[in-house]
Design a protein around this motif. Sequence first.
Motif, PDB file in Angstrom:
ATOM      1  N   GLY A   7      92.342 -41.033  -0.110  1.00  0.00           N
ATOM      2  CA  GLY A   7      93.449 -39.919  -0.617  1.00  0.00           C
ATOM      3  C   GLY A   7      93.615 -39.021   0.610  1.00  0.00           C
ATOM      4  O   GLY A   7      94.845 -38.705   1.145  1.00  0.00           O
ATOM      5  N   THR A   8      92.430 -37.996   0.705  1.00  0.00           N
ATOM      6  CA  THR A   8      92.889 -36.697   1.366  1.00  0.00           C
ATOM      7  C   THR A   8      92.131 -36.794   3.020  1.00  0.00           C
ATOM      8  O   THR A   8      92.244 -35.957   3.729  1.00  0.00           O
ATOM      9  CB  THR A   8      92.460 -35.683   0.798  1.00  0.00           C
ATOM     10  OG1 THR A   8      90.902 -35.774   0.672  1.00  0.00           O
ATOM     11  CG2 THR A   8      93.118 -35.204  -0.281  1.00  0.00           C
ATOM     12  N   SER A   9      91.639 -37.961   3.281  1.00  0.00           N
ATOM     13  CA  SER A   9      90.811 -38.076   4.614  1.00  0.00           C
ATOM     14  C   SER A   9      89.793 -37.031   4.936  1.00  0.00           C
ATOM     15  O   SER A   9      90.041 -36.063   5.721  1.00  0.00           O
ATOM     16  CB  SER A   9      91.977 -38.349   5.875  1.00  0.00           C
ATOM     17  OG  SER A   9      92.618 -36.859   5.934  1.00  0.00           O
ATOM     18  N   ILE A  10      88.979 -37.071   4.135  1.00  0.00           N
ATOM     19  CA  ILE A  10      87.607 -35.946   4.311  1.00  0.00           C
ATOM     20  C   ILE A  10      86.740 -36.566   5.424  1.00  0.00           C
ATOM     21  O   ILE A  10      86.607 -37.565   5.334  1.00  0.00           O
ATOM     22  CB  ILE A  10      87.071 -35.735   2.983  1.00  0.00           C
ATOM     23  CG1 ILE A  10      86.560 -36.854   2.240  1.00  0.00           C
ATOM     24  CG2 ILE A  10      87.910 -34.897   2.030  1.00  0.00           C
ATOM     25  CD1 ILE A  10      85.800 -36.561   0.880  1.00  0.00           C
ATOM     26  N   THR A  11      86.012 -35.848   6.026  1.00  0.00           N
ATOM     27  CA  THR A  11      85.107 -36.148   7.260  1.00  0.00           C
ATOM     28  C   THR A  11      83.819 -36.417   6.590  1.00  0.00           C
ATOM     29  O   THR A  11      83.509 -35.905   5.267  1.00  0.00           O
ATOM     30  CB  THR A  11      84.984 -34.915   7.966  1.00  0.00           C
ATOM     31  OG1 THR A  11      84.086 -33.630   7.369  1.00  0.00           O
ATOM     32  CG2 THR A  11      86.262 -34.451   8.663  1.00  0.00           C
ATOM     33  N   SER A  12      83.018 -37.103   7.538  1.00  0.00           N
ATOM     34  CA  SER A  12      81.753 -37.684   6.957  1.00  0.00           C
ATOM     35  C   SER A  12      80.901 -36.509   6.756  1.00  0.00           C
ATOM     36  O   SER A  12      79.933 -36.497   5.729  1.00  0.00           O
ATOM     37  CB  SER A  12      80.947 -38.428   8.126  1.00  0.00           C
ATOM     38  OG  SER A  12      80.880 -37.705   9.080  1.00  0.00           O
ATOM     39  N   LYS A  13      81.019 -35.413   7.265  1.00  0.00           N
ATOM     40  CA  LYS A  13      80.111 -33.997   6.914  1.00  0.00           C
ATOM     41  C   LYS A  13      80.555 -33.490   5.411  1.00  0.00           C
ATOM     42  O   LYS A  13      79.683 -33.280   4.642  1.00  0.00           O
ATOM     43  CB  LYS A  13      80.406 -32.935   7.811  1.00  0.00           C
ATOM     44  CG  LYS A  13      79.711 -31.742   7.591  1.00  0.00           C
ATOM     45  CD  LYS A  13      79.815 -30.715   8.856  1.00  0.00           C
ATOM     46  CE  LYS A  13      79.190 -29.551   8.688  1.00  0.00           C
ATOM     47  NZ  LYS A  13      79.599 -28.321   9.519  1.00  0.00           N
ATOM     48  N   GLN A  14      81.778 -33.585   5.204  1.00  0.00           N
ATOM     49  CA  GLN A  14      82.471 -33.353   3.878  1.00  0.00           C
ATOM     50  C   GLN A  14      81.860 -34.265   2.934  1.00  0.00           C
ATOM     51  O   GLN A  14      81.397 -33.900   1.710  1.00  0.00           O
ATOM     52  CB  GLN A  14      83.784 -32.876   3.973  1.00  0.00           C
ATOM     53  CG  GLN A  14      84.285 -31.828   4.675  1.00  0.00           C
ATOM     54  CD  GLN A  14      85.967 -31.810   4.984  1.00  0.00           C
ATOM     55  OE1 GLN A  14      86.402 -33.072   4.851  1.00  0.00           O
ATOM     56  NE2 GLN A  14      86.445 -30.788   5.207  1.00  0.00           N
TER      57      GLN A  14
END
Length: 100
Positions: free
Chosen positions: A2-9
């Motif tokens: 959906g929103t392309s969140i990072t691996s840290k997130q």
Amino acid sequence: MGTSITSKQIKFLRQRCHHIKPVVTVGGAGLTENVMSEIDLALNHHELVKVKINSGDRDERSTMIEQIVNETGADLVQTIGHTASFYRPADEPKITLPKS
């Protein structure tokens, strides 16, 4: 996704969802319109939700998870057994994600 969140997130969200209980259970009827609307409402309200998918077939579960991601625009945070966690930011976010 959906929103392309990072691996840290994603790591941050996994820690947050560890303590929450599933808010929606997908039963034998599968992903009905009512179940999808419940998931959508839960995402609007909570942003981070767990969904329990009662299907013995791993491929069927994967298909349902993919359908939830596609229809709600949510990101898949993690799957453990029959439980999948999803994240979608609300119009007025409650969860502050760490910067990438």
